[in-house]
Design a protein around this motif. Structure first.
Motif, mmCIF file in Angstrom:
data_model
loop_
_atom_site.group_PDB
_atom_site.id
_atom_site.type_symbol
_atom_site.label_atom_id
_atom_site.label_comp_id
_atom_site.label_asym_id
_atom_site.label_seq_id
_atom_site.Cartn_x
_atom_site.Cartn_y
_atom_site.Cartn_z
ATOM 1 N N LYS A 1 0.714 -1.227 0.239
ATOM 2 C CA LYS A 1 0.126 -0.170 0.006
ATOM 3 C C LYS A 1 1.033 1.171 -0.350
ATOM 4 C CE LYS A 1 -0.692 -0.888 4.812
ATOM 5 N NZ LYS A 1 0.278 0.158 5.329
ATOM 6 N N SER B 1 -0.458 7.858 7.044
ATOM 7 C CA SER B 1 -0.994 7.198 8.433
ATOM 8 C C SER B 1 0.079 6.666 9.372
ATOM 9 C CB SER B 1 -2.362 7.191 8.547
ATOM 10 O OG SER B 1 -1.872 5.983 8.016
ATOM 11 N N TYR C 1 2.306 7.500 13.136
ATOM 12 C CA TYR C 1 1.996 5.896 14.512
ATOM 13 C C TYR C 1 3.560 5.995 15.225
ATOM 14 C CZ TYR C 1 -2.983 5.897 14.676
ATOM 15 O OH TYR C 1 -4.330 6.076 14.448
ATOM 16 N N ARG C 2 4.611 5.725 14.287
ATOM 17 C CA ARG C 2 5.524 5.029 14.193
ATOM 18 C C ARG C 2 6.297 6.501 14.758
ATOM 19 N NH1 ARG C 2 8.044 1.366 10.599
ATOM 20 N NH2 ARG C 2 6.304 0.294 9.589
ATOM 21 N N SER D 1 2.550 -0.355 16.547
ATOM 22 C CA SER D 1 1.624 -1.008 16.216
ATOM 23 C C SER D 1 1.425 -1.518 17.605
ATOM 24 C CB SER D 1 2.209 -2.582 16.072
ATOM 25 O OG SER D 1 1.004 -3.330 16.056
ATOM 26 N N ALA E 1 -1.020 2.254 18.639
ATOM 27 C CA ALA E 1 -1.657 2.114 17.527
ATOM 28 C C ALA E 1 -3.208 1.686 18.547
ATOM 29 C CB ALA E 1 -1.489 1.732 16.447
ATOM 30 N N ARG F 1 -5.324 7.708 19.075
ATOM 31 C CA ARG F 1 -5.732 8.002 17.883
ATOM 32 C C ARG F 1 -6.562 8.668 17.474
ATOM 33 N NH1 ARG F 1 -4.529 2.949 15.138
ATOM 34 N NH2 ARG F 1 -5.839 3.048 13.204
ATOM 35 N N ARG G 1 -4.402 2.102 8.121
ATOM 36 C CA ARG G 1 -5.010 1.088 8.479
ATOM 37 C C ARG G 1 -6.430 1.260 8.957
ATOM 38 N NH1 ARG G 1 -0.668 -0.302 8.722
ATOM 39 N NH2 ARG G 1 1.248 -1.645 8.876
ATOM 40 N N ASP G 2 -7.251 2.458 8.925
ATOM 41 C CA ASP G 2 -8.578 2.586 9.636
ATOM 42 C C ASP G 2 -8.815 3.858 8.639
ATOM 43 O OD1 ASP G 2 -6.429 4.206 10.257
ATOM 44 O OD2 ASP G 2 -7.843 5.252 11.954
ATOM 45 N N MET G 3 -8.185 4.304 7.224
ATOM 46 C CA MET G 3 -8.382 5.795 6.544
ATOM 47 C C MET G 3 -9.781 5.557 6.312
ATOM 48 S SD MET G 3 -5.416 7.457 6.251
ATOM 49 C CE MET G 3 -5.830 6.562 8.165
ATOM 50 N N ARG H 1 2.139 -8.679 14.034
ATOM 51 C CA ARG H 1 0.543 -7.558 14.013
ATOM 52 C C ARG H 1 -0.064 -7.565 13.613
ATOM 53 N NH1 ARG H 1 3.503 -2.741 11.410
ATOM 54 N NH2 ARG H 1 5.528 -3.437 10.535
ATOM 55 N N ASP I 1 -2.971 -5.593 15.277
ATOM 56 C CA ASP I 1 -3.694 -4.566 14.823
ATOM 57 C C ASP I 1 -5.418 -4.931 14.695
ATOM 58 O OD1 ASP I 1 -1.397 -3.069 13.793
ATOM 59 O OD2 ASP I 1 -1.142 -3.536 12.371
ATOM 60 N N ARG J 1 -7.196 -5.398 17.912
ATOM 61 C CA ARG J 1 -7.093 -4.140 18.846
ATOM 62 C C ARG J 1 -9.043 -3.817 18.936
ATOM 63 N NH1 ARG J 1 -4.042 -0.909 15.035
ATOM 64 N NH2 ARG J 1 -5.771 -0.315 13.503
HETATM 65 O O1 DC Z 1 2.051 1.179 7.617
HETATM 66 P P1 DC Z 1 2.836 1.519 8.852
HETATM 67 O O2 DC Z 1 3.767 -0.280 8.646
HETATM 68 O O3 DC Z 1 4.009 2.207 8.607
HETATM 69 O O4 DC Z 1 2.308 1.193 9.896
HETATM 70 C C1 DC Z 1 2.542 0.717 11.771
HETATM 71 C C2 DC Z 1 1.530 0.126 12.697
HETATM 72 O O5 DC Z 1 1.364 1.842 12.623
HETATM 73 C C3 DC Z 1 0.663 -0.556 12.076
HETATM 74 O O6 DC Z 1 1.260 -1.802 12.676
HETATM 75 C C4 DC Z 1 -0.331 -0.260 13.042
HETATM 76 C C5 DC Z 1 -0.287 1.291 13.065
HETATM 77 N N1 DC Z 1 -0.949 1.854 12.152
HETATM 78 C C6 DC Z 1 -2.539 2.483 12.497
HETATM 79 O O7 DC Z 1 -3.017 2.003 13.671
HETATM 80 N N2 DC Z 1 -3.627 2.485 11.965
HETATM 81 C C7 DC Z 1 -3.171 3.580 10.636
HETATM 82 N N3 DC Z 1 -3.798 4.153 9.880
HETATM 83 C C8 DC Z 1 -1.880 3.438 10.221
HETATM 84 C C9 DC Z 1 -0.646 2.672 10.454
#
Ligand code: DC
Length: 224
Positions: A16, A34, A38-39, A101, A104, A110, A131-133, A181, A185, A188
């Motif tokens: 993605k 996004s 979180y990172r 993670s 998040a 959030r 993940r939640d866009m 992971r 994810d 939760r």
């Molecule tokens: O896409 P990524 O690997 O950079 O995301 C890292 C962590 O951030 C992923 O394990 C879960 C969290 N995350 C999230 O909960 N919601 C998002 N919109 C993006 C990432």
């Protein structure tokens, strides 16, 4: 008139990030990574010694953290500044992904990041990757895509990326980390990883990045 958004959600290694960046470049739209937010919170917590089990303190960090993206060049990941420092590759490591993670999981974290994400919505349009866009951040998006790929394919992609960077990893360990992971994810309570009910699901296991971009571009043309 509302500004168009394409949301691209899915697990790590589904492609993605690259797909979203290329689509944004092709459309001349803005791009939101996004996961980087979180990172950045995870990294900031570690650097400042904030406990990963303290949602209130982590939400405070998420509110306060200053994150800036530099435009990406040549398809390379965009340089990211966190609290005035170029965090470089530290943001992209597996360890930081794990921290992200963990932070998040908390609803307070959030919520603190919601406005920061919505600020990216600017003319002429936005491609938002996460993940939640489609489910939470941009529920009215014009097109919602959920990218998937088998855990084995995702582990292999990640393995190649990390090897190219000269990092010492094993495929088996990456597969284990990806499964762990994914499970966290998806399990939760706050905005779990799942497709929006109106999302189009696209399995990229057998698609190249360019093929995936083409499919999404064509679906978008039908809606613009
Ligand atoms: O896409 P990524 O690997 O950079 O995301 C890292 C962590 O951030 C992923 O394990 C879960 C969290 N995350 C999230 O909960 N919601 C998002 N919109 C993006 C990432």
């Amino acid at each position: 008139m509302s500004i168009p958004v394409v949301t691209i959600d899915g697990p790590g290694g589904s492609g993605k990030g690259t797909v979203s960046q290329r689509l944004a470049a092709r459309l001349g739209w803005h791009y939101l990574d996004s996961g980087a937010l979180y990172r950045a919170v995870g990294l900031s917590a570690r650097n400042k010694g904030v406990s990963l089990d303290d949602p209130a303190a982590l939400a405070g960090l998420a509110q306060a953290v200053d994150i800036r993206f530099q435009p990406a060049a040549d398809g390379r990941p965009a340089p990211v500044w966190v609290d005035g420092q170029d965090v470089g590759d530290a943001l992209r490591t597996e360890e930081t992904g794990h921290l992200a993670s963990r932070v998040a999981q908390f609803a307070a974290v959030r919520t603190a990041l919601l406005d920061k994400q919505r600020h990216f919505l600017q003319v002429p349009g936005l491609v938002a990757d996460g993940r939640d866009m489609g489910t939470t951040v941009f529920p009215d998006a014009l097109l919602k895509v959920f990218l998937t790929a088998s855990p084995e394919v995702r582990a292999e992609r990640r393995y190649k990326q990390l090897k190219e960077k000269g990092l010492d990893v094993t495929l088996l360990r990456l597969l284990g980390e990806i499964r762990e992971r994914d499970a966290r994810d998806a399990a939760r309570q706050a905005s779990p990883l799942r497709p929006a009910t109106d999302a189009e699901i696209l399995d990229t296991s057998r698609l190249s990045i360019d093929e995936a971009v083409d499919v999404i571009f064509q679906r978008l043309q039908q809606r613009l």
